[in-house]
Each structure stands twice: as C-alpha cells, then as structure tokens.
Motif scaffolding. Structure first.
Motif, PDB file in Angstrom:
ATOM      1  N   ALA A  24      28.747  24.581  86.182  1.00 35.77           N
ATOM      2  CA  ALA A  24      27.507  24.260  85.681  1.00 35.77           C
ATOM      3  C   ALA A  24      26.916  25.378  86.539  1.00 35.77           C
ATOM      4  O   ALA A  24      25.953  26.485  86.120  1.00 35.77           O
ATOM      5  CB  ALA A  24      26.236  23.118  85.745  1.00 35.77           C
ATOM      6  N   GLU A  25      26.769  25.273  88.046  1.00 41.30           N
ATOM      7  CA  GLU A  25      26.577  26.527  89.003  1.00 41.30           C
ATOM      8  C   GLU A  25      26.827  27.946  88.702  1.00 41.30           C
ATOM      9  O   GLU A  25      26.434  28.902  88.783  1.00 41.30           O
ATOM     10  CB  GLU A  25      26.741  26.575  90.437  1.00 41.30           C
ATOM     11  N   ARG A  26      27.967  28.120  88.360  1.00 43.54           N
ATOM     12  CA  ARG A  26      29.353  29.152  87.924  1.00 43.54           C
ATOM     13  C   ARG A  26      28.054  29.726  86.717  1.00 43.54           C
ATOM     14  O   ARG A  26      27.859  30.633  86.163  1.00 43.54           O
ATOM     15  CB  ARG A  26      30.359  29.112  87.751  1.00 43.54           C
ATOM     16  N   ALA A  27      27.919  29.385  85.526  1.00 43.41           N
ATOM     17  CA  ALA A  27      27.367  29.391  84.532  1.00 43.41           C
ATOM     18  C   ALA A  27      25.912  30.371  84.770  1.00 43.41           C
ATOM     19  O   ALA A  27      25.308  31.314  83.999  1.00 43.41           O
ATOM     20  CB  ALA A  27      27.554  28.807  83.096  1.00 43.41           C
ATOM     21  N   ILE A  28      25.502  29.075  85.581  1.00 43.18           N
ATOM     22  CA  ILE A  28      23.988  29.922  85.560  1.00 43.18           C
ATOM     23  C   ILE A  28      24.194  31.106  86.114  1.00 43.18           C
ATOM     24  O   ILE A  28      22.825  31.969  86.044  1.00 43.18           O
ATOM     25  CB  ILE A  28      23.312  28.456  86.018  1.00 43.18           C
ATOM     26  N   THR A  29      25.237  30.785  87.718  1.00 43.34           N
ATOM     27  CA  THR A  29      24.322  32.521  88.244  1.00 43.34           C
ATOM     28  C   THR A  29      24.794  32.949  86.932  1.00 43.34           C
ATOM     29  O   THR A  29      23.985  34.362  87.481  1.00 43.34           O
ATOM     30  CB  THR A  29      25.437  31.485  88.605  1.00 43.34           C
ATOM     31  N   GLN A  30      26.454  33.455  86.576  1.00 45.08           N
ATOM     32  CA  GLN A  30      26.032  34.428  85.515  1.00 45.08           C
ATOM     33  C   GLN A  30      24.932  35.136  84.480  1.00 45.08           C
ATOM     34  O   GLN A  30      24.852  35.805  84.407  1.00 45.08           O
ATOM     35  CB  GLN A  30      27.820  33.947  84.740  1.00 45.08           C
ATOM     36  N   MET A  31      24.219  33.474  84.303  1.00 41.39           N
ATOM     37  CA  MET A  31      23.360  34.119  83.066  1.00 41.39           C
ATOM     38  C   MET A  31      22.733  34.557  84.069  1.00 41.39           C
ATOM     39  O   MET A  31      21.846  35.487  83.713  1.00 41.39           O
ATOM     40  CB  MET A  31      23.140  32.555  82.748  1.00 41.39           C
ATOM     41  N   ALA A  32      21.829  34.376  85.262  1.00 37.78           N
ATOM     42  CA  ALA A  32      21.033  35.005  86.111  1.00 37.78           C
ATOM     43  C   ALA A  32      21.339  36.578  86.331  1.00 37.78           C
ATOM     44  O   ALA A  32      20.169  37.636  86.648  1.00 37.78           O
ATOM     45  CB  ALA A  32      20.417  34.227  87.747  1.00 37.78           C
ATOM     46  N   LEU A  33      22.802  36.152  87.064  1.00 44.30           N
ATOM     47  CA  LEU A  33      23.213  37.987  86.661  1.00 44.30           C
ATOM     48  C   LEU A  33      23.025  39.066  85.897  1.00 44.30           C
ATOM     49  O   LEU A  33      22.790  40.351  85.627  1.00 44.30           O
ATOM     50  CB  LEU A  33      24.514  37.801  87.287  1.00 44.30           C
ATOM     51  N   SER A  34      23.137  38.012  84.730  1.00 47.69           N
ATOM     52  CA  SER A  34      22.491  39.258  82.862  1.00 47.69           C
ATOM     53  C   SER A  34      21.808  39.214  82.818  1.00 47.69           C
ATOM     54  O   SER A  34      21.519  39.703  81.535  1.00 47.69           O
ATOM     55  CB  SER A  34      23.668  38.567  81.853  1.00 47.69           C
ATOM     56  N   GLY A  35      20.518  39.496  83.488  1.00 49.31           N
ATOM     57  CA  GLY A  35      19.008  39.613  83.646  1.00 49.31           C
ATOM     58  C   GLY A  35      18.363  38.594  82.852  1.00 49.31           C
ATOM     59  O   GLY A  35      17.401  39.081  82.162  1.00 49.31           O
ATOM     60  N   ALA A  36      18.462  37.188  82.730  1.00 39.84           N
ATOM     61  CA  ALA A  36      18.247  36.652  82.286  1.00 39.84           C
ATOM     62  C   ALA A  36      17.308  36.462  82.745  1.00 39.84           C
ATOM     63  O   ALA A  36      16.529  36.492  84.000  1.00 39.84           O
ATOM     64  CB  ALA A  36      18.329  35.324  81.795  1.00 39.84           C
TER      65      ALA A  36
END
Length: 358
Positions: free
Chosen positions: A74-86
């Motif tokens: 979950a932490e990896r997925a949330i981090t990736q979403m933040a990095l993608s510009g959310a």
C-alpha cells in the motif's frame, strides 16, 4: 519568414496555455483494497469516484488502483500515485492507515483522505468513515424477527473496532426482539475472498443458521445462501439487489459520493482542511437498501420506523442498559455510548459467545 515566426510563436503560446490549463485540473486518486467489480465495498467507493467525474467534469481527472494489499504494498502504491501528480488521494481501507500517514509526511503539498482510520499525523491528512453500526441495528431487528432456527451467522473480516461494533449492534437488536437468538461469528481474516466467504457461509448454514450477516465485501455469501434455500442475507456496503427478493432481504449501502465530491471541490477551491468525518443514516452516508417483500409487512414497518428514529437522532443503537460480555456494566439505563468508546470498542456485549481474536 516573419509570418512563419509569428505563427510559430502563437502556436507555442497556445500550447503553453493548454499545458497550464491541463495542470489546473485537479487530479484525484483512489487506492482500493479489492477489485472495482467486487459488488460491495470497493464497488461503492468506485461509484463515488465516478460521481466526482460526473459532478466536476473538466475540473477534475481521477485515477485508481485496485486490489492493493494492506501493508508495504500500500505504501508503494500511494507513493507512486503521489509521484504521478495526484493532488488528493483517497485510501479506502483501514489497513492503509499507517502507510497513508507515512506517505503524507513525504508529500506535504498532496492532500490525503483515509477511510475508517483515526490517525491524522500531519495537517494534510483527513479521516472519514460511516456509522455502519446504525445499519446493523436495523439488520439485527429484521434478523431477530425472521429467524426460525434462532441461529444467526455473522461473517466477520478483521477484529477491529468497526467490525466489533457491527456485531454488537446487530446482536443487541436481534436479541431485543427475540430473546432466544444465538449468534455465531466466523472470522475470515479477509475483506475480499469469495472462496473463503462462501465457505464461511456454508459452515454457518450447516450449523443451523438461517440468517447470514457479513462484514466482508463479496457477494459469495449471498450465492451460498441462495443455494441453501431457506436462508436470508443482507447486502454489505452495496445493495447486492441481484439477490433480491431472497436471500437478500435488505442491505447497508455506503454512499461515498457526496463526501468525495465535496472534498475534491474543496481542493479545487483551495479550502481543503484536515477534518475527521463520521456520518450515518441521518446525513445519508449510510443507506438502507429496499426491504424486500420476503420480510413481513409488520417487520418492515418496524425496521423503517427504527431507521427514521436513528436518522432523526431520537434513538442511539447503543443505549443502556448494556453490559459487557463478562457481565460488568458498560452503559447504565438510558445512557448512550460516546464516540470515543465506540471508536475503541474491543469487547463483545453480554450474551455473545466466543472470544475476539487478538
């Protein structure tokens, strides 16, 4: 040459303007614990996401990732979403609480909204949940009135306060209308696993339960009850109306759409603040699905009257006298439970058998 230069400059300006416009669009991300087609919990969160798109149109872009395990994944997925510009990320399962706060600390300009949790460690985190126990009270009333074997089965996910509250609320209200009722709780240790959920339902039915309640997300218990015949069920998180009028006789519906629209709109307006929201039947975050004609008219009327009382604030599902499982007094006559007690609930009420797993 001059004309070409001017045209090129104009085109570049338009392109830059278009880029700026695209960047002005708020990007809302959603992290889901199950698949969007689960027919229950994740399905309703995704309906809320779609409602955001419909309501806010060109002002918003939404993205989601489904079937994200709780924990490090979950932490990896949330981090990736933040990095993608959310700009705002909704994390929609209890087990995402620590990962959400960990990522929020690293991305102070991103807004985070965690469903069913209680930690807000940074000012860019909000929490939200629904008072599902209000709906459980209505289910318990119907279950207590309709059981013929006096045995009610409950498929529980994880031993967290949210789930324990639901078991207690359903039991108290079933017992109130049927003193002979017995509850059997099976802990599935999953939010979504159709095979496990179906096995749990079958085991409860084989043990004599003719009513099955669930705090898991798939429709598998409904299908198992349908196979068994004389068993009734209740939709969990979504209506599950494809199994009406029987076995599914009513449901708890999680209505996240108004909240999601409001919170994304706040990001657009620049008015978003860290908040804690816990709404129920009255504000509309918890809905009660249509009570089918399988339920006797008198019982249906009683259930709807109970719903109206809860919605109006005239009745609280945890109103004393209520004792804990060990017989000690929890709530005196006429006393109602505080939100703090409910949020930390880690005990069964008197009359329930078995132990809550650690």
């Amino acid at each position: 040459m001059l004309r070409r230069t001017l045209l090129t400059s104009a085109a570049m300006a338009l392109g830059l303007a278009g880029t700026a416009f695209a960047q002005d669009k708020v990007k809302a991300g959603f992290i889901y614990v199950g698949p969007v087609g689960d027919g229950g919990w994740t399905y309703e969160h995704d309906q809320g996401r779609k409602a955001v798109e419909e309501a806010l149109g060109d002002q918003v872009e939404t993205v989601f990732q489904e079937s994200v395990p709780e924990g490090a994944d979950a932490e990896r997925a949330i981090t990736q979403m933040a990095l993608s510009g959310a700009d705002i990320i909704f994390t929609t399962s209890f087990g995402y609480m620590d990962p959400t706060n960990a990522v929020a600390a690293k991305f102070p300009d991103v807004k985070f909204e965690h469903a069913t949790g209680f930690k807000r460690e940074t000012p860019n985190v909000s929490t939200y949940s629904a008072r599902f126990y209000e709906g459980r009270a209505i289910q318990g009333h119907i279950a207590g009135k309709m059981t013929e074997t006096n045995k009610i089965g409950y498929i529980a996910s994880f031993p967290i306060p949210e789930v324990i509250r639901g078991i207690n609320s359903a039991y108290l209200h079933a017992k109130k209308v049927n003193p002979d009722v017995e509850f059997s709780v099976v802990w599935a240790y999953t939010w979504f696993d159709p095979a496990k959920e179906a096995d749990a339902a079958r085991a409860l039915i084989e043990n004599g339960a003719d009513v099955i309640l669930q705090h898991t997300d798939s429709t598998a218990p409904q299908a198992a009850a349908q196979e068994a015949g004389n068993v009734i069920t209740f939709g969990q998180a979504s209506d599950m109306a494809e199994y009406a009028p029987k076995p599914r006789v009513s449901s708890i519906i999680d209505n996240w759409a108004p909240y999601y629209i409001d919170r994304v709109q706040a990001v657009i307006d620049g008015t978003w603040e860290s908040t804690d929201t816990w709404d129920g039947i009255g504000p509309g975050m918890v809905g009660i699905g249509e009570i089918s004609d399988t339920v006797p008219e008198e019982v249906k009327a009683e259930a709807l009257a109970l719903k109206d009382q809860i919605a109006a604030g005239e009745y609280h599902p945890f109103t004393g006298p209520i004792n804990k499982q060990d017989g000690s007094v929890w709530l005196a006559e006429g006393e109602t439970a505080s939100d703090g007690d409910l949020l930390g609930m880690d005990f069964y009420v008197e009359g329930l058998s078995g132990e809550i797993p650690n």
